[in-house]
Design a protein around this motif. Structure first.
Motif, PDB file in Angstrom:
ATOM      1  N   LEU A 131       0.818  -1.211   0.000  1.00 51.43           N
ATOM      2  CA  LEU A 131       0.000   0.000   0.000  1.00 51.43           C
ATOM      3  C   LEU A 131       0.851   1.260   0.000  1.00 51.43           C
ATOM      4  O   LEU A 131       0.383   2.329  -0.412  1.00 51.43           O
ATOM      5  N   SER A 132       2.102   1.151   0.447  1.00 47.25           N
ATOM      6  CA  SER A 132       2.991   2.315   0.509  1.00 47.25           C
ATOM      7  C   SER A 132       3.667   2.610  -0.825  1.00 47.25           C
ATOM      8  O   SER A 132       4.378   3.623  -0.927  1.00 47.25           O
ATOM      9  N   PHE A 133       3.484   1.785  -1.820  1.00 48.12           N
ATOM     10  CA  PHE A 133       4.147   1.997  -3.105  1.00 48.12           C
ATOM     11  C   PHE A 133       3.841   3.362  -3.730  1.00 48.12           C
ATOM     12  O   PHE A 133       4.742   3.987  -4.290  1.00 48.12           O
ATOM     13  N   PRO A 134       2.594   3.851  -3.696  1.00 48.03           N
ATOM     14  CA  PRO A 134       2.366   5.195  -4.252  1.00 48.03           C
ATOM     15  C   PRO A 134       3.214   6.271  -3.576  1.00 48.03           C
ATOM     16  O   PRO A 134       3.632   7.242  -4.222  1.00 48.03           O
ATOM     17  N   ALA A 135       3.489   6.113  -2.282  1.00 50.23           N
ATOM     18  CA  ALA A 135       4.270   7.122  -1.560  1.00 50.23           C
ATOM     19  C   ALA A 135       5.750   7.070  -1.897  1.00 50.23           C
ATOM     20  O   ALA A 135       6.477   8.036  -1.635  1.00 50.23           O
ATOM     21  N   ILE A 136       6.236   5.948  -2.469  1.00 49.28           N
ATOM     22  CA  ILE A 136       7.644   5.858  -2.865  1.00 49.28           C
ATOM     23  C   ILE A 136       7.787   5.855  -4.384  1.00 49.28           C
ATOM     24  O   ILE A 136       8.868   5.576  -4.895  1.00 49.28           O
ATOM     25  N   SER A 137       6.702   6.164  -5.071  1.00 45.58           N
ATOM     26  CA  SER A 137       6.781   6.278  -6.521  1.00 45.58           C
ATOM     27  C   SER A 137       7.476   7.582  -6.888  1.00 45.58           C
ATOM     28  O   SER A 137       7.830   8.390  -6.021  1.00 45.58           O
ATOM     29  N   TYR A 138       7.674   7.802  -8.169  1.00 47.52           N
ATOM     30  CA  TYR A 138       8.324   9.039  -8.615  1.00 47.52           C
ATOM     31  C   TYR A 138       7.468  10.259  -8.285  1.00 47.52           C
ATOM     32  O   TYR A 138       7.986  11.373  -8.173  1.00 47.52           O
ATOM     33  N   GLY A 139       6.181  10.042  -8.108  1.00 51.02           N
ATOM     34  CA  GLY A 139       5.292  11.126  -7.700  1.00 51.02           C
ATOM     35  C   GLY A 139       4.942  11.076  -6.229  1.00 51.02           C
ATOM     36  O   GLY A 139       3.922  11.629  -5.808  1.00 51.02           O
ATOM     37  N   GLY A 140       5.790  10.429  -5.444  1.00 51.69           N
ATOM     38  CA  GLY A 140       5.530  10.303  -4.017  1.00 51.69           C
ATOM     39  C   GLY A 140       5.454  11.619  -3.287  1.00 51.69           C
ATOM     40  O   GLY A 140       4.772  11.732  -2.256  1.00 51.69           O
ATOM     41  N   GLN A 141       6.129  12.636  -3.806  1.00 51.32           N
ATOM     42  CA  GLN A 141       6.092  13.947  -3.153  1.00 51.32           C
ATOM     43  C   GLN A 141       4.692  14.558  -3.192  1.00 51.32           C
ATOM     44  O   GLN A 141       4.393  15.476  -2.426  1.00 51.32           O
ATOM     45  N   PHE A 142       3.819  14.059  -4.078  1.00 51.41           N
ATOM     46  CA  PHE A 142       2.428  14.519  -4.110  1.00 51.41           C
ATOM     47  C   PHE A 142       1.540  13.658  -3.212  1.00 51.41           C
ATOM     48  O   PHE A 142       0.552  14.141  -2.669  1.00 51.41           O
ATOM     49  N   VAL A 143       1.869  12.380  -3.064  1.00 48.79           N
ATOM     50  CA  VAL A 143       1.051  11.454  -2.281  1.00 48.79           C
ATOM     51  C   VAL A 143       1.189  11.726  -0.782  1.00 48.79           C
ATOM     52  O   VAL A 143       0.200  11.708  -0.045  1.00 48.79           O
ATOM     53  N   ILE A 144       2.421  11.977  -0.325  1.00 40.71           N
ATOM     54  CA  ILE A 144       2.660  12.140   1.114  1.00 40.71           C
ATOM     55  C   ILE A 144       1.895  13.332   1.700  1.00 40.71           C
ATOM     56  O   ILE A 144       1.178  13.177   2.694  1.00 40.71           O
ATOM     57  N   PRO A 145       1.981  14.536   1.126  1.00 41.71           N
ATOM     58  CA  PRO A 145       1.181  15.646   1.696  1.00 41.71           C
ATOM     59  C   PRO A 145      -0.313  15.437   1.536  1.00 41.71           C
ATOM     60  O   PRO A 145      -1.097  15.901   2.368  1.00 41.71           O
ATOM     61  N   PHE A 146      -0.710  14.714   0.480  1.00 38.80           N
ATOM     62  CA  PHE A 146      -2.136  14.437   0.286  1.00 38.80           C
ATOM     63  C   PHE A 146      -2.687  13.565   1.413  1.00 38.80           C
ATOM     64  O   PHE A 146      -3.733  13.862   1.998  1.00 38.80           O
ATOM     65  N   LEU A 147      -1.985  12.479   1.751  1.00 37.16           N
ATOM     66  CA  LEU A 147      -2.433  11.596   2.825  1.00 37.16           C
ATOM     67  C   LEU A 147      -2.324  12.272   4.186  1.00 37.16           C
ATOM     68  O   LEU A 147      -3.163  12.050   5.070  1.00 37.16           O
ATOM     69  N   ASP A 148      -1.313  13.094   4.364  1.00 36.35           N
ATOM     70  CA  ASP A 148      -1.161  13.812   5.625  1.00 36.35           C
ATOM     71  C   ASP A 148      -2.314  14.782   5.835  1.00 36.35           C
ATOM     72  O   ASP A 148      -2.814  14.943   6.952  1.00 36.35           O
ATOM     73  N   GLU A 149      -2.752  15.427   4.761  1.00 36.15           N
ATOM     74  CA  GLU A 149      -3.819  16.412   4.846  1.00 36.15           C
ATOM     75  C   GLU A 149      -5.185  15.762   5.018  1.00 36.15           C
ATOM     76  O   GLU A 149      -5.965  16.131   5.896  1.00 36.15           O
ATOM     77  N   TYR A 150      -5.494  14.786   4.179  1.00 39.70           N
ATOM     78  CA  TYR A 150      -6.849  14.226   4.162  1.00 39.70           C
ATOM     79  C   TYR A 150      -7.011  12.966   5.009  1.00 39.70           C
ATOM     80  O   TYR A 150      -8.129  12.623   5.394  1.00 39.70           O
ATOM     81  N   GLY A 151      -5.932  12.266   5.292  1.00 42.15           N
ATOM     82  CA  GLY A 151      -6.067  10.998   5.994  1.00 42.15           C
ATOM     83  C   GLY A 151      -5.954  11.091   7.497  1.00 42.15           C
ATOM     84  O   GLY A 151      -6.362  10.165   8.203  1.00 42.15           O
TER      85      GLY A 151
END
Length: 633
Positions: free
Chosen positions: A462-482
């Protein structure tokens, strides 16, 4: 001298007097649930056999911490995390510097510490995790536990990705330990762009283009490789080296959790103490740098005018809440492995003071180095810090380390500190999830090692999106909404369930049963007002929230990200009303009768967990006289 002969009546045996069966218990001791029941004395052979049968049915004894220090280190390791390094210093200097400490400590005393103490008491008394505990407190709010598990999942997805980045930096630093400098010390590398500038004093080129530092380009174009992703809608693939680092993180998490307190209690001796050793070393090194005094002056100089701004008080309340971490289920899980009579009051005060002191101490470490960077770049400190949290620990601080002698060594110990800060926080969060479900299933408890392995594997993928090349967009998104808004709502419901439905009076009696004394008026007043306190934080957070897409420095999230984000929020938030409705529908009688039934704590069963939680349940009323016949000594 004559002696009177005894009569026949004097030779008759004395009559047997049936005395009521009583059990003498010392006020200074409690019944040890692990002590053989027959050793209590005063039982007939028949009753001894019935008690032995009860003991056999409760053979699944709950794990315990090996020592008191292991529990304290686990709580300190959870509370002191990466946020103490990047979030507290930046919040402090943005909201009045040293003056911010005034609202910070006020919010600690009226909100943070009472809630922290409450969760330690709940977990220790009821000996249950975030799901099962609500049957014993207020069954109507059982959905709180499932909402917490959802939040734990979101945090595990992106938080471990951040630790994986620190692992990447640490491996690179170790591989270059005999070299003269770290790879991000200068430009001219394959990943650098024409905008890279070795001159830290120059930020704008002659044609007006913004220049970047070597550490910034190393982080963005070599570690993250953001150039291979166009945004949140196109994350690109998964970077293999980051997947390996993430695997290393989850391997450490697994071996910290697979045996419960037996394994995690040993790990925290390293992960909870190493950051303080390294922080002390880095502080000494930072104070010896030129310009350090300017950074410290900027950090602690009070601006009392800021205290008139309500946003400062809101920031203080939010910071103390997220710093201590009530509401994430972790404190419930960790304290549930304590002895019944453990002095959790002293634990709460001690760990809260350590956490707050660490936040201030780490701020001194960070700003002494930022003062040095301000001198090097000839820029104000507020421009040196950067625009987002990650820039401080992955761009600004590494750039400062790159300018020092033996930069590879300083870089290595810095990122080891980040790993140890993060790893005990992340396995504590996952422990909350695991404990919650293990308490619900004896099968999972017996097969804990396999259950932990399955959860770690699921979280890894499940953490693969956060370590993808676009992970810099996933991490703040999950921090904000999750996390942020959802956990505030859950804690609001938790405080209402405990303080108003379960009741402060009953809660105080629970404390007296464990510790031998009632909490003082200060604690009872704070607990009574805690729902109002956390509700105000929640309302202010909702007021400041936006339905617009997240905006970063050079990127705006697509419109559909807002819908996806609120969907993630509602997953954890709606668990509470959904389970409440289901529970009410499962009852009998009128709606008022069902509601009264739903807010009444369920009778604890004589399980291993409840035996440890309430020693009076070791022997039920069918075996001995009622508990009110016990004679204290």
């Amino acid at each position: 001298m004559s002696v009177k002969a005894p009569t026949a009546a004097e030779y008759m045996p004395l009559p047997v007097v049936d005395k009521p069966l009583t059990l003498t218990v010392s006020n200074s001791h409690s019944i040890d649930p692990n002590e053989p029941i027959a050793a209590l004395g005063g039982l007939t052979p028949t009753k001894e056999g019935r008690v032995a049968a009860l003991r056999r049915r409760s053979s699944m004894v709950r794990d315990k911490w090996a020592t008191k220090m292991e529990f304290l280190l686990a709580v300190v390791g959870y509370a002191v995390d990466l946020g103490n390094i990047w979030r507290f210093p930046s919040v402090c200097y943005k909201h009045g510097g040293g003056a911010f400490l005034i609202p910070y400590f006020i919010m600690l005393m009226i909100g943070g510490l009472p809630m922290f103490y409450m969760e330690l008491v709940l977990g220790q008394f009821h000996r249950a995790g975030c799901i099962g505990i609500w049957r014993k407190v207020c069954p109507l709010f059982r959905g709180i536990g499932y909402g917490i598990c959802c939040i734990c999942t979101f945090i595990a997805i992106f938080y471990n990705a951040i630790i994986a980045q620190a692992v990447y930096f640490a491996i690179v630093s170790l591989s270059k330990i005999w070299d003269s400098e770290v790879p991000w010390a200068s430009c001219g590398n394959p990943w650098n762009t024409p905008r890279c500038s070795d001159d830290l004093n120059v930020t704008i080129s002659r044609n007006g283009t913004r220049l970047s530092t070597p550490s910034e380009e190393y982080y963005l174009y070599n570690v993250l490789e953001v150039q291979k992703s166009t945004g949140f809608e196109d994350l690109g693939g998964v970077k293999t080296s980051m997947a390996v680092c993430l695997l290393a993180v989850f391997t450490m998490v697994y071996f910290a959790l697979w045996k419960g307190p037996q394994s995690s209690g040993k790990i925290v001796w390293v992960t909870a103490t190493a950051p303080y050793v390294i922080l002390s070393i880095l502080l000494v090194r930072g104070l010896l740098l030129p310009g350090a005094q300017n950074g410290l002056y900027y950090y602690i100089t009070p601006d009392f005018e800021k205290l008139k701004d309500p946003a400062v008080w809101s920031a203080a309340a939010t910071q103390i809440f997220f710093s201590l971490g009530p509401g994430f289920g972790v404190l419930l899980a960790l304290s549930s492995y304590n002895d019944f009579n453990n002095n959790c009051y002293r634990d709460a005060v001690t760990t809260s003071i350590i956490n707050c002191a660490t936040s201030f101490f780490s701020g001194c470490v960070v700003f002494s180095t930022l003062g040095y960077m301000s001198l090097l770049t000839n820029r104000p400190i507020n421009e040196v810090v950067g625009e987002h949290d990650a820039s401080l620990i992955f761009i600004v601080y590494p750039q400062a380390l790159a300018t020092m002698d033996y930069s590879c060594f300083w870089s290595l110990i810095f990122f080891i500190m980040l790993i140890t800060l993060g790893i005990d926080s992340t396995f504590a969060g996952i422990e909350a999830f695991i404990t919650g479900f293990c308490d619900e299933s004896r099968f999972l408890t017996k097969n804990r090692k396999w259950f932990v392995l399955v959860i770690c594997i699921i979280y890894y993928f499940l953490s693969f999106p956060a370590i993808s090349y676009g992970g810099q967009f996933v991490i703040p998104f999950l921090d904000e909404y999750g996390v942020s808004l959802s956990v505030l709502f859950i804690v609001t419901c938790e405080m209402i369930a405990v303080c108003w439905f379960y009741g402060v009076d009953q809660f105080s009696k629970d404390i007296r049963a464990m510790l031998g004394f009632y909490p003082g008026i200060y604690w009872r007043v704070c607990w009574t007002c805690s729902p109002v306190f956390i509700s105000l934080i929640f309302v202010m957070t909702v007021y400041n929230s936006s339905f617009k897409p997240i905006q970063m420095a050079t990127y705006t999230f697509p419109w559909w990200s807002v819908i996806l984000g609120w969907f993630l929020r509602l997953i954890s938030v709606l668990a509470i009303p959904v389970f409440a409705v289901i529970y009410l529908l499962s009852g009998n009688g009128t709606l008022a009768e069902r509601f009264k039934w739903a807010i009444t704590p369920q009778q604890r069963r004589n399980s291993a967990t409840s035996l440890a939680a309430d020693p009076t349940q070791i022997i039920d009323s069918s075996l001995l006289d009622p508990i009110h016949t016990l004679t204290p000594v």
